[in-house]
Design a protein around this motif. Sequence first.
Motif, short mmCIF file in Angstrom:
data_model
loop_
_atom_site.label_atom_id
_atom_site.label_comp_id
_atom_site.label_asym_id
_atom_site.label_seq_id
_atom_site.Cartn_x
_atom_site.Cartn_y
_atom_site.Cartn_z
N GLY A 14 -12.44 4.83 1.80
CA GLY A 14 -12.13 5.02 0.39
C GLY A 14 -11.17 4.02 -0.21
N GLY A 15 -10.56 3.16 0.61
CA GLY A 15 -9.66 2.13 0.09
C GLY A 15 -8.49 2.72 -0.67
N ASP A 16 -8.12 2.07 -1.78
CA ASP A 16 -6.93 2.51 -2.50
C ASP A 16 -7.17 3.77 -3.34
N HIS A 75 -9.44 6.91 -8.93
CA HIS A 75 -8.59 6.08 -9.77
C HIS A 75 -8.24 6.82 -11.05
N GLN A 119 -2.53 4.42 2.66
CA GLN A 119 -3.73 4.12 1.88
C GLN A 119 -4.87 3.90 2.85
N PRO A 130 -8.27 2.70 4.76
CA PRO A 130 -9.02 1.45 4.86
C PRO A 130 -10.26 1.53 3.98
N LYS A 131 -10.87 0.40 3.69
CA LYS A 131 -12.06 0.34 2.81
C LYS A 131 -13.13 1.33 3.22
N MET A 132 -13.37 1.47 4.54
CA MET A 132 -14.47 2.34 5.00
C MET A 132 -14.23 3.82 4.70
N GLY A 160 -7.16 1.81 10.56
CA GLY A 160 -8.34 2.65 10.64
C GLY A 160 -8.63 3.14 12.05
N ARG A 214 -3.25 2.43 9.03
CA ARG A 214 -3.62 1.27 8.20
C ARG A 214 -4.82 0.55 8.77
N SER A 260 -8.56 13.02 5.22
CA SER A 260 -8.67 12.06 4.13
C SER A 260 -8.58 12.81 2.81
N ALA A 314 0.83 -1.21 0.00
CA ALA A 314 0.00 0.00 0.00
C ALA A 314 0.86 1.26 0.00
#
Length: 182
Positions: free
Chosen positions: A162-164, A132, A156, A158-160, A89, A87, A127, A70
């Motif tokens: 926005g993720g990558d 992409h 990067q 966490p998914k909650m 969160g 990482r 954040s 990441a």
Amino acid sequence: MSKKNPLNDDDKALFRQLMSGTRKIKQDTVVHKPAVKSRELPLKRLISEQVDNSHYFSDEFQPLLATEGATRYVRADVSHYELKKLRRGDYTPEIFLDLHGLTQQQAKQELGALIAACRREHLFCASVMTGHGKHILKQQTPLWLAQHPYVMAFHQAPKMFGGDAALLVLIEVEEWQPPELP
């Protein structure tokens, strides 16, 4: 009273008799203005802060970032444990910046404004959503952030959050002290 013991008709009549001749009280609460002045900053100062914080971002300088895994960065004087907490969160972003649809120059200015706002408002975690797209801002944003002296770490999201397509950024803020009263 509870619904199990409702008032009977005699109690209601007694209450009405005792309250006859009274009138409803008019609300007379006085609302006082806050003693501390509003922290509204002049537009000229806001623009100056934005420019001051965005001049750190160079396209020529390429900081050494980890290429495996990441996207992440931690400043030399900051604990690597902070990176781990980002990482996982553990930090919740207090402010969000969406860079979708911006040019590189606009993105630099917005990043500068974000860092200035975080320092001014004592916001520790932000954040930055790059999306992409064509990967231009996604690749450049970490390089710019790693150059700024007030950026302690980023990872990067966490998914909650926005993720990558997003980064969680820790901003160095001064200790908050209440404003002095005159």
